[in-house]
Design a protein around this motif. Sequence first.
Motif, short mmCIF file in Angstrom:
data_model
loop_
_atom_site.label_atom_id
_atom_site.label_comp_id
_atom_site.label_asym_id
_atom_site.label_seq_id
_atom_site.Cartn_x
_atom_site.Cartn_y
_atom_site.Cartn_z
N ARG A 28 0.81 -1.41 0.21
CA ARG A 28 0.26 -0.09 0.24
C ARG A 28 0.64 1.43 0.29
O ARG A 28 1.65 1.24 0.26
CB ARG A 28 -1.26 -0.21 1.64
CG ARG A 28 -1.84 -1.14 1.44
CD ARG A 28 -2.56 -0.71 2.81
NE ARG A 28 -3.82 -2.27 2.46
CZ ARG A 28 -4.38 -2.46 1.99
NH1 ARG A 28 -4.82 -1.33 1.14
NH2 ARG A 28 -5.82 -3.25 2.06
N VAL A 29 0.42 2.11 -0.67
CA VAL A 29 0.60 3.14 -0.86
C VAL A 29 0.64 4.48 0.75
O VAL A 29 -0.07 3.94 1.00
CB VAL A 29 0.31 4.98 -1.37
CG1 VAL A 29 0.85 5.98 -1.41
CG2 VAL A 29 0.75 3.87 -3.37
N ARG A 30 2.22 4.71 1.27
CA ARG A 30 1.77 5.43 2.85
C ARG A 30 1.98 6.97 2.71
O ARG A 30 2.29 7.59 2.60
CB ARG A 30 3.13 4.43 3.30
CG ARG A 30 2.98 3.50 3.67
CD ARG A 30 1.78 3.32 4.56
NE ARG A 30 2.27 2.42 5.34
CZ ARG A 30 1.08 1.39 5.52
NH1 ARG A 30 -0.36 2.02 3.88
NH2 ARG A 30 0.69 0.31 4.98
N SER A 42 3.15 17.30 -0.83
CA SER A 42 3.86 15.28 -0.26
C SER A 42 2.36 15.23 0.51
O SER A 42 2.23 16.04 1.55
CB SER A 42 4.48 15.18 1.02
OG SER A 42 4.52 13.61 1.62
N ILE A 43 1.57 14.12 0.40
CA ILE A 43 0.94 13.91 1.02
C ILE A 43 0.98 12.43 1.67
O ILE A 43 0.80 11.35 1.04
CB ILE A 43 -0.89 13.99 0.54
CG1 ILE A 43 -0.69 13.23 -1.16
CG2 ILE A 43 -0.84 15.60 0.05
CD1 ILE A 43 -2.32 13.69 -1.56
N SER A 44 -0.17 11.58 2.07
CA SER A 44 -0.15 10.04 2.99
C SER A 44 -0.76 9.35 2.03
O SER A 44 -1.68 10.22 0.84
CB SER A 44 -1.05 10.24 4.15
OG SER A 44 -2.17 10.08 3.56
N GLY A 45 -0.44 8.72 1.11
CA GLY A 45 -2.25 7.73 0.61
C GLY A 45 -3.25 7.33 1.12
O GLY A 45 -4.08 7.51 -0.02
N TYR A 52 -9.43 11.57 -4.60
CA TYR A 52 -9.54 11.07 -5.56
C TYR A 52 -10.57 10.15 -5.50
O TYR A 52 -10.64 9.66 -6.43
CB TYR A 52 -8.52 11.13 -5.84
CG TYR A 52 -7.49 12.13 -6.25
CD1 TYR A 52 -8.17 13.81 -6.72
CD2 TYR A 52 -6.76 12.78 -5.24
CE1 TYR A 52 -7.05 14.58 -6.43
CE2 TYR A 52 -5.56 13.87 -5.71
CZ TYR A 52 -6.32 14.67 -5.27
OH TYR A 52 -5.62 15.98 -5.24
N GLY A 53 -11.44 9.35 -3.88
CA GLY A 53 -12.11 8.41 -4.81
C GLY A 53 -11.48 6.93 -5.25
O GLY A 53 -12.34 6.04 -5.96
N LEU A 54 -10.59 6.92 -4.54
CA LEU A 54 -9.90 5.51 -5.40
C LEU A 54 -10.80 4.42 -3.57
O LEU A 54 -11.08 4.73 -2.57
CB LEU A 54 -8.92 5.13 -4.77
CG LEU A 54 -7.82 6.39 -5.60
CD1 LEU A 54 -6.27 6.17 -6.08
CD2 LEU A 54 -7.96 6.15 -7.92
N ARG A 55 -10.87 3.08 -4.43
CA ARG A 55 -11.18 2.09 -3.19
C ARG A 55 -10.55 2.04 -2.13
O ARG A 55 -10.54 1.09 -0.71
CB ARG A 55 -10.96 0.81 -4.19
CG ARG A 55 -12.26 1.13 -5.38
CD ARG A 55 -12.54 -0.21 -5.61
NE ARG A 55 -13.77 -0.38 -7.12
CZ ARG A 55 -14.43 -1.45 -7.33
NH1 ARG A 55 -14.13 -2.00 -7.71
NH2 ARG A 55 -15.91 -0.89 -8.30
N ARG A 60 -1.28 1.64 -8.22
CA ARG A 60 0.28 2.48 -8.09
C ARG A 60 -0.13 3.19 -9.77
O ARG A 60 -1.29 3.39 -9.97
CB ARG A 60 0.74 1.81 -8.87
CG ARG A 60 0.27 0.75 -10.38
CD ARG A 60 1.44 -0.18 -10.85
NE ARG A 60 2.76 0.27 -11.38
CZ ARG A 60 2.73 0.05 -12.72
NH1 ARG A 60 1.88 -0.06 -13.06
NH2 ARG A 60 3.54 0.80 -13.19
N ILE A 61 0.21 4.30 -9.88
CA ILE A 61 0.10 5.59 -10.63
C ILE A 61 1.61 5.08 -11.94
O ILE A 61 2.69 5.66 -12.07
CB ILE A 61 0.29 6.70 -10.25
CG1 ILE A 61 -1.00 6.73 -9.27
CG2 ILE A 61 -0.17 8.17 -12.28
CD1 ILE A 61 -0.87 8.29 -8.56
#
Length: 222
Positions: A28-30, A42-45, A52-55, A60-61
């Motif tokens: 997972r993105v931190r 810089s922002i947290s995952g 942005y409404g991700l599940r 990954r981008i």
Amino acid sequence: LERAQPGNGRLVDVRDTRRAGHGAWNGRVRRMVLEGTKGKTSISGDDFRWTYGLRSSWFRIAPTPIMHRWHRVGGRKSALGRPISGEFPVSTGSAQKFSSGRIYWSPRHGARELVGACLRAYRKWGGPTSNLGWPATGMMKAPHRGHKVRFASGSIYSHRHVGAHVVNGRILTRWSRAGAVGSWLGYPTSDVHRVKGGQRATFQHGVITWHRRSNRFTLRRS
């Protein structure tokens, strides 16, 4: 993304800088970095996910082909420098500006970087809409500390003593057969240009003229 972080300017890159370290994509993105033409945030995952409404924060981008090329050639440490614009459409492809160059992308040839005299010569010639077409390579080294770029329909060669010049068509074919930069002719000192009855290009030590009617060439030492 730009509207949420207006202080960053035009968005040029989005990347994760820290992950949990387990599973696909390293978990997972931190932590995320959003980089723009005026700054970066810089922002947290988790914050990125909720904004942005991700599940989930397991995402990954993938970089655009242009940004992938930029990172591949060295990113900020490369001859291109830092991004100074977002990606913008050009003819049948796109481009992006950097502090010391540009990267052009087309579906057929991919993303290719241009800097310095080669970039200036390409833009002066007309860029992707000219008869050179899209870059087929990025910047390449040429003999005697020069550079060259190959395009869909021609090449640009540059050297600090003579500048950068376009060589294409039949003149390029004949010059290449003679040995190109490694021949007695040396680097081009003019673009290929029209003359009465054909085309001509001058080189450091000679001239090549193509005669349309006979489809023959004249090579002359200067």
